[in-house]
Design an enzyme around this catalytic site. Structure first.
Site, PDB file in Angstrom:
ATOM      1  N   PHE A   1      33.005  92.776  89.443  1.00  0.00           N
ATOM      2  CA  PHE A   1      33.010  91.391  88.961  1.00  0.00           C
ATOM      3  C   PHE A   1      31.689  90.748  89.352  1.00  0.00           C
ATOM      4  O   PHE A   1      31.394  90.574  90.529  1.00  0.00           O
ATOM      5  CB  PHE A   1      34.172  90.558  89.521  1.00  0.00           C
TER       6      PHE A   1
ATOM      7  N   ASP B   1      25.303  92.426  95.258  1.00  0.00           N
ATOM      8  CA  ASP B   1      25.919  91.143  94.902  1.00  0.00           C
ATOM      9  C   ASP B   1      26.808  90.714  96.068  1.00  0.00           C
ATOM     10  O   ASP B   1      27.927  91.185  96.232  1.00  0.00           O
ATOM     11  CB  ASP B   1      26.731  91.282  93.606  1.00  0.00           C
TER      12      ASP B   1
ATOM     13  N   LYS C   1      28.308  80.938  95.797  1.00  0.00           N
ATOM     14  CA  LYS C   1      29.541  80.427  96.395  1.00  0.00           C
ATOM     15  C   LYS C   1      29.309  79.628  97.687  1.00  0.00           C
ATOM     16  O   LYS C   1      28.962  78.470  97.609  1.00  0.00           O
ATOM     17  CB  LYS C   1      30.529  81.576  96.586  1.00  0.00           C
TER      18      LYS C   1
END
Ligand SMILES: *Cc1c(COP(=O)(O)O)cnc(C)c1O
Length: 407
Positions: A148, A233, A262
């Site tokens: 993802f 990531d 985030k």
């Protein structure tokens, strides 16, 4: 928190009001949050819930951490946006501190996680052409199945999740997908056209899948030997969540490029960044990439305050210590409604016995008991409380999970 926030409409009415006017790209739990502080949120009726999702790790420091709110307030009163057409007085300090925190040279500031991934892809391709000498338009990037990395058209081009992909083609070429946690498959897929290997050190959305010990070090060795970049990531795994600043530190690995997002925005503003060595990020020249909001002074001020919190090491330490509490608590539930789990730091994927309900149903039951979590796939729920949660709150939540699974 004192008296509940007064809203003209109650939870049910607000949920119904969304239906005709809000695109249906989410299926939220039926809770309408009006206020939050630390690890707790409160709905419009004044019911309190422990937030065991923390905005998918965007809220690593809890809701409205005082130091972050203060940094935002101070900056709001001074300067919020310049665009990169001009310099602003906050950006240099943010970039210096973030580069130092992550042990690298350079920072490319962006806003959302998906933009950081897109930017990482562009940097890797440019590096492949300018430095490695890959023929024009031939660069490939090797990624892992069940990844993802976000929702843009290029990123869903290399997703293996049909729901995320189907209906959004034609897709961006140039990606090769190999099984996660499989170094032999990676070895076979990387060739002279490969710009980078792009992976999550822990696959969050896939259910907090932790690769075998040695995998990340193996990716590092392989990419170095084959002459391509290792792009990690760390948008969800990074910034304290796993007990380290970066999840790759578990294997003492230093990627060429790290993608952050985030928690970098402290739960206040979207802040993301590509960080890496000067010989890699240095391939970008004026006009080749950009963002109106990337590196804006408000984001830089909040991001700097986030880096300051992480510089103390307190949150990484808490994640490691409370992670032990989380693991012990989950281990005690195996055979009592839990069929298995994976955990690192304050982050766990918990596979619930499918006979007891889907992950969604378990999440709804936990919600009614005052605990907010999110399912991932099937009967897996993900636990990722703010790193400010206390041991008592954590054991309380595990007690509630036990109650929900065994009653
Ligand atoms: C959330 C996430 C993204 C995308 O971030 P957005 O801010 O939602 O665009 C990318 N990669 C990983 C690993 C993520 O968890």
């Amino acid at each position: 928190m004192t008296a509940p926030v007064r809203t003209a409409r109650g939870s049910e009415e607000l949920i119904r009001a969304e239906e005709p006017v809000l695109a249906h790209n989410y299926h939220p739990l039926p809770v309408v949050v009006a206020r939050a502080e630390g690890a707790w949120v409160e709905d419009v009726e004044g019911r309190r819930y422990l937030d065991m999702l923390a905005g998918y790790s965007a809220l690593n420091f809890g809701h409205r951490h005082p130091a972050l709110v203060e940094a935002a307030h101070r900056q709001l009163d001074r300067l919020t946006l310049t665009s990169r057409a001009f310099h602003n007085d906050r950006l240099a300090g943010f970039a210096e501190r973030l580069a130092a925190l992550t042990g690298t040279d350079m920072v490319l500031p962006m806003n959302t996680g998906a933009e950081a991934v897109e930017s990482g892809i562009k940097v890797a391709r440019k590096w492949a052409y300018d430095v490695k000498g890959v023929p024009a338009d031939r660069a490939t990037i090797v990624v892992a199945a069940d990844n993802f990395h976000g929702r843009t058209t290029t990123i869903v081009s290399f997703s293996t999740d049909e729901t995320a992909r189907s209906g959004f083609g034609p897709f961006t070429p140039g990606f090769r997908i190999v099984p996660y946690n499989d170094l032999a498959a990676l070895e076979a897929a990387v060739d002279e056209t490969t710009a980078a290997v792009l992976i999550e050190p822990i696959q969050g959305e896939a259910g907090v899948l932790i690769p075998d010990d040695g995998y990340l070090a193996g990716v590092r060795e392989l990419t170095r030997r084959k002459g391509c970049l290792f792009v990690a990531d760390e948008i969800q795994s990074g910034l304290g969540r796993t007990g380290h600043t970066l999840a790759v530190e578990h294997e003492s690995v230093v990627p060429d490029v790290v993608l952050l997002g985030k928690a970098l925005g402290g739960g206040i503003v979207p802040v993301s960044a590509v960080v890496g060595r000067r010989d890699v990020l240095g391939v970008l020249h004026p006009g080749e990439h950009g963002s109106t909001f990337g590196g804006n002074p408000l984001a830089a001020a909040v991001g700097t305050a986030v880096v300051e919190l992480l510089e103390t090491g307190e949150f990484q330490r808490r994640a490691a210590e409370l992670g032990a509490v989380l693991r012990e608590g989950l281990a005690a539930l195996v055979g009592r409604g839990v069929v298995g789990f994976r955990a690192r730091g304050l982050w766990a994927g918990v596979d619930v016995d499918p006979a007891l309900g889907s992950g969604r149903e378990i999440s709804e039951r936990l919600m009614r008991e005052g605990i907010l979590v999110k399912d991932t796939h099937g009967s897996t729920i993900r636990l990722a409380p703010p790193l400010t949660v206390t041991a008592e709150e954590l054991t309380g939540a595990l007690g509630t999970l036990e109650k929900v699974l065994t009653s």
